[in-house]
Design an enzyme around this catalytic site. Sequence first.
Site, PDB file in Angstrom:
ATOM      1  N   ASP A   1      -1.165  -3.514  12.192  1.00  0.00           N
ATOM      2  CA  ASP A   1      -1.743  -3.929  10.907  1.00  0.00           C
ATOM      3  C   ASP A   1      -1.463  -5.405  10.618  1.00  0.00           C
ATOM      4  O   ASP A   1      -1.056  -5.780   9.521  1.00  0.00           O
ATOM      5  CB  ASP A   1      -1.207  -3.044   9.777  1.00  0.00           C
ATOM      6  CG  ASP A   1      -2.121  -3.062   8.543  1.00  0.00           C
ATOM      7  OD1 ASP A   1      -3.290  -3.493   8.669  1.00  0.00           O
ATOM      8  OD2 ASP A   1      -1.670  -2.650   7.461  1.00  0.00           O
TER       9      ASP A   1
ATOM     10  N   SER B   1       0.821  -1.213   0.000  1.00  0.00           N
ATOM     11  CA  SER B   1       0.000   0.000   0.000  1.00  0.00           C
ATOM     12  C   SER B   1       0.855   1.262   0.000  1.00  0.00           C
ATOM     13  O   SER B   1       0.373   2.333  -0.338  1.00  0.00           O
ATOM     14  CB  SER B   1      -0.943   0.003   1.201  1.00  0.00           C
ATOM     15  OG  SER B   1      -0.218  -0.214   2.380  1.00  0.00           O
ATOM     16  N   THR B   2       2.135   1.138   0.373  1.00  0.00           N
ATOM     17  CA  THR B   2       2.969   2.353   0.381  1.00  0.00           C
ATOM     18  C   THR B   2       4.174   2.263  -0.544  1.00  0.00           C
ATOM     19  O   THR B   2       4.846   3.268  -0.759  1.00  0.00           O
ATOM     20  CB  THR B   2       3.530   2.643   1.784  1.00  0.00           C
ATOM     21  OG1 THR B   2       4.227   1.482   2.235  1.00  0.00           O
ATOM     22  CG2 THR B   2       2.425   2.973   2.766  1.00  0.00           C
TER      23      THR B   2
END
Length: 365
Positions: free
Chosen positions: A125, A13-14
């Site tokens: 997470d 996601s990054t």
Amino acid sequence: MDWTRGHAIGHGSTATVSLATSLQSGDVFAVKSVELLQSEFLQREQQILSSITSPFIVSYKGCDITRENSKVMYNLFLEYMPSGTLSNAIQAHGGRLDEPSIRNYTRQILRGLEYIHLNGLVHCDIKSSNILVGLGGAKIADFGCAKRVEKEGPIAGTPMFMAPEVARGEEQGFASDIWALGCAIIEMASGSTPWHNVNDPVSIIYWVGYSGHLPDFPSCLSEQASDFLDKCLRRDPRERWTASQLLKHPFLVGERNSHVAKQIQESNSSSNSPTSILDQCFWSSLDESESLHNSVPVPPSSESPAGERIRGLSSLSGKPGWDWDESWTTIRGGSRDEGDTIMDCIEFKDDIVSCRKAMAVGRSC
Ligand code: 3AM
């Protein structure tokens, strides 16, 4: 270290993850790269990974900054994990794992969690796509949301893995990682994420935070495994077992040590005075359409008091930042300027347009 970039092996996601080779030693490693200007989460991951070392955490191997195709890139070097993520492993086994595999992976993840919790860190997470698998087993990866437990920080994570207290924006501590581990066990046993029948993030956050419900336990799990899951998925974080306690649960150590689990259970129930986690004011404010009896969560109306509460999540001191891909990835907070709206943080995809509308109520977009 001089190195060359190989082919891309994944997209998080990054950052993008590529294979890389050291020019000096010829060693192969993984490099996670993103443009320097957007590297806040990768740099946070670097700070955390460089301070810890465990066989159950993906190893940190260094970092640097490069200029590639006129872009300045921030690169984080990691041990290469050839078998991909636990999520990949679940899919490769036909969508669910057998109980011995679930037991092994769970034990390894818990050893990693016990280690980081003892070091005062919360991962924030945990989910199967953030667990990497190598020849020696599973290791925890992706520390971009991680934080020191004593630091007040923004809420982070993935809606369907969020513990109730996280969904309500109250706290995110060690016990929140344990709830997420419970959700990862559901993924391993069923191939689906918890709350998979709920298809928008506002409903999930509402449901997880305020409904009083638990995710469905996979029916294929043995009694021991279900009992283990029950110790992870207690809605009251004070009733959840710690990583060290769970490592002594009969599901992981076998029946012969079950007396240890009994002792833990007894000491937990005497030290906690169970209190309802339900917020009475919230419930008394619900109208008929938001009734608990709905089997599918109903997003609160923007005009209702419950709607106010959900919208309030966006204005918490550490307001959530939203960012996910088609498989519901990660909410990360804290990187935005004060004036930003929650909606600015969403990566828009067709399937979350309804969320965009719901969360935009009352806020400038
Ligand atoms: O995009 P997918 O899910 O195929 O397996 C990880 C995931 O792949 C891979 O990058 C993607 C985003 O996390 N990945 C991350 N770190 C890795 C590592 N250290 C890695 N693959 C191998 N070794």
